[in-house]
Write an enzyme that holds these catalytic residues in place. Structure first.
Site, PDB file in Angstrom:
ATOM      1  N   ASP B  11       0.908  -1.234   0.065  1.00  0.00           N
ATOM      2  CA  ASP B  11       0.092  -0.104   0.073  1.00  0.00           C
ATOM      3  C   ASP B  11       0.874   1.196  -0.011  1.00  0.00           C
ATOM      4  O   ASP B  11       1.853   1.271   0.782  1.00  0.00           O
ATOM      5  CB  ASP B  11      -0.736  -0.133   1.276  1.00  0.00           C
ATOM      6  CG  ASP B  11      -2.182  -1.164   1.217  1.00  0.00           C
ATOM      7  OD1 ASP B  11      -2.287  -1.737   0.136  1.00  0.00           O
ATOM      8  OD2 ASP B  11      -2.647  -1.377   2.208  1.00  0.00           O
ATOM      9  N   ASP B 130     -13.973  -5.417  -2.871  1.00  0.00           N
ATOM     10  CA  ASP B 130     -13.816  -5.060  -1.327  1.00  0.00           C
ATOM     11  C   ASP B 130     -15.282  -5.871  -0.866  1.00  0.00           C
ATOM     12  O   ASP B 130     -16.482  -5.300  -1.257  1.00  0.00           O
ATOM     13  CB  ASP B 130     -13.909  -3.622  -0.721  1.00  0.00           C
ATOM     14  CG  ASP B 130     -12.382  -3.295  -0.956  1.00  0.00           C
ATOM     15  OD1 ASP B 130     -11.385  -4.063  -1.144  1.00  0.00           O
ATOM     16  OD2 ASP B 130     -12.023  -2.091  -1.094  1.00  0.00           O
TER      17      ASP B 130
END
Lengths: 193, 252
Positions: B11, B130
């Site tokens: 990330d 997600d």
């Protein structure tokens, strides 16, 4: 060495340039006829969809030039498929250099064939120093079946052409520029042909 | 034999690697290029770089970093975060990314998946999903970094994006993410069996057995983890030896 990469806006050009840079080679990116014709060696990368790639080649008249080349030539991934006669992808007529057809995987396995798979029955100086069963990175939904020009095979689940050799034209369905140290060795072997 | 892929996820915020625990509590885990080179040497099969602030802050993605990564590593990588247009993808692929991952933009404009696939080919279009389970809703798709519930049931959405041209699904369970209690096997299996393209399991990896389960029980094609690798709680060579011993095909 005067190494030229064929420029027709293919997606993985930068990766191929960087892989060569890691080998200490500064390649020239060009779609100019004279530049390509005078190269010692030519690399023909490619990712994406066959009919749009052919349209890009035709827009630059490269479909006329590439079949006439006589120096060692290396097609990568879609660049290998484009050398063939016809593809089921978009029912597309290809460059027609190698008399083979490109087919879509018909299998219960996942398509695209994506990830690291093994190179087997290696039979070319292109694979000097590469072990049988070495892994290479693939990502593709269409393939070239086994043929008399096959110089390496991979199974998914049936064997298909991992690499081809026809006259001065070499080609790989996998991505040597993304296949770690083994991939670099294969690029190095092409440069030494 | 096609091998199962182990994918560290980096990330990225402001050019640095970070990891959110349940998308909060961001900690700094290093320089992305250095970490990427280290992972390639360790035997990672692929890398994913997610620009985690891009969607929320509507900021342009990180083409310069992508170019730097492509220059230095010789394994494939996917980039995502804040991609909302064909032009964004063109920039990232030209910089040397192999695949792009789109998430919120696909929800907002599903046609984008189709446009990207026809322009660049399905092989470079990963749709990130997600997902979150509640008893009332089942497994629902969430958007905008997991903050907004959508109308979509997860399996239906996965099938839809594959029809539109997605070449891969990156499925993250928000219930499992950051827990280290294992991947969400039920939804991963349901999605993997519902679509014809490869599925990456993500969220919840805590030990080596969790990866075995993702592959053998949930039929994932790849498994992704972040902090577990970044903080070296699990080393990829150990993980791959373990997987091989459990009859999972991996590249060693």
């Amino acid at each position: 060495m005067n190494l030229v990469i064929v420029d027709y806006k293919a997606g993985n050009v930068q990766s191929v340039m960087f892989a060569l840079e890691r080998l200490g080679i500064n390649a020239t990116l060009s779609c100019d006829f004279e530049t390509i014709k005078s190269a010692d060696k030519v690399i023909f990368p490619g990712v994406g969809e066959a009919s749009s790639a052919m349209a890009q080649l035709k827009a630059r008249n490269l479909d006329k030039l590439l079949p006439t080349l006589e120096q060692p030539f290396f097609g990568v991934c879609l660049g290998m498929q484009l050398l063939c006669q016809h593809s089921e992808e978009g029912d597309t007529d290809l460059l027609g250099i190698i008399p083979l057809a490109v087919k879509r995987f018909e299998t219960d396995l996942k398509v695209p064939h994506m990830g690291w798979n093994q190179l087997e029955k290696l039979q070319s100086p292109l694979f000097a120093g590469i072990n049988e069963g070495e892994y290479a990175y693939y990502v593709h939904s269409y393939y070239v079946p086994m043929s008399e020009y096959t110089i390496a095979q991979t199974s998914y689940p049936e064997p298909f052409s991992a690499a081809l050799h026809y006259k001065n034209f070499y080609a790989a369905q996998f991505h040597p520029e993304k296949s770690g140290p083994a991939g670099s060795q294969i690029l190095k072997n092409f440069l030494a042909l | 034999m096609l091998t199962k892929r182990i994918i560290p996820c980096l990330d990225i915020k402001d050019g640095r690697t970070v990891k959110g625990v349940r998308f909060e509590n961001i900690r700094d885990a290093g320089d992305p290029v250095e970490l990427a080179k280290w992972y390639a040497a360790q035997g990672a099969d692929e890398l994913v770089f997610l620009d985690i602030t891009a969607t929320n802050e509507e900021r342009k993605t990180f083409a310069e970093l992508v170019r730097d990564i492509a220059r230095h590593i010789d394994i494939p990588f996917t980039v995502g975060g804040g991609i909302s247009a064909v032009a964004d993808v063109e920039l990232l692929l030209q910089a040397g990314a192999d695949k792009v991952s789109i998430n919120s933009a696909a929800i907002k404009n599903p046609k984008l998946v189709h446009d990207l696939a026809s322009r660049f080919g399905s092989q470079c279009v990963t749709v990130a999903i997600d997902t979150k389970y509640t008893e009332a809703t089942g497994w629902k798709v969430y958007t905008r970094a997991g903050t907004v519930e959508t109308e979509y049931n997860t399996v239906d959405w996965a099938k839809k994006v594959v029809e539109l041209g997605a070449g891969e699904i990156l499925l993250t369970s928000m219930n499992n993410d950051g827990t280290k209690a294992g991947f969400a096997l039920d939804i991963t299996k349901a999605v993997s069996e519902a679509v014809s393209v490869p599925v990456i399991a993500s969220g919840g990896a805590g030990n080596m057995q969790h990866f075995v389960d993702a592959f053998n029980k949930a039929h994932a094609d790849a498994a992704l983890a972040a902090s577990l690798f970044h903080f070296r709680e699990l080393e990829i060579p150990d993980l791959k030896r373990f997987l091989k011993a459990q009859d999972v095909d991996v590249r060693i």
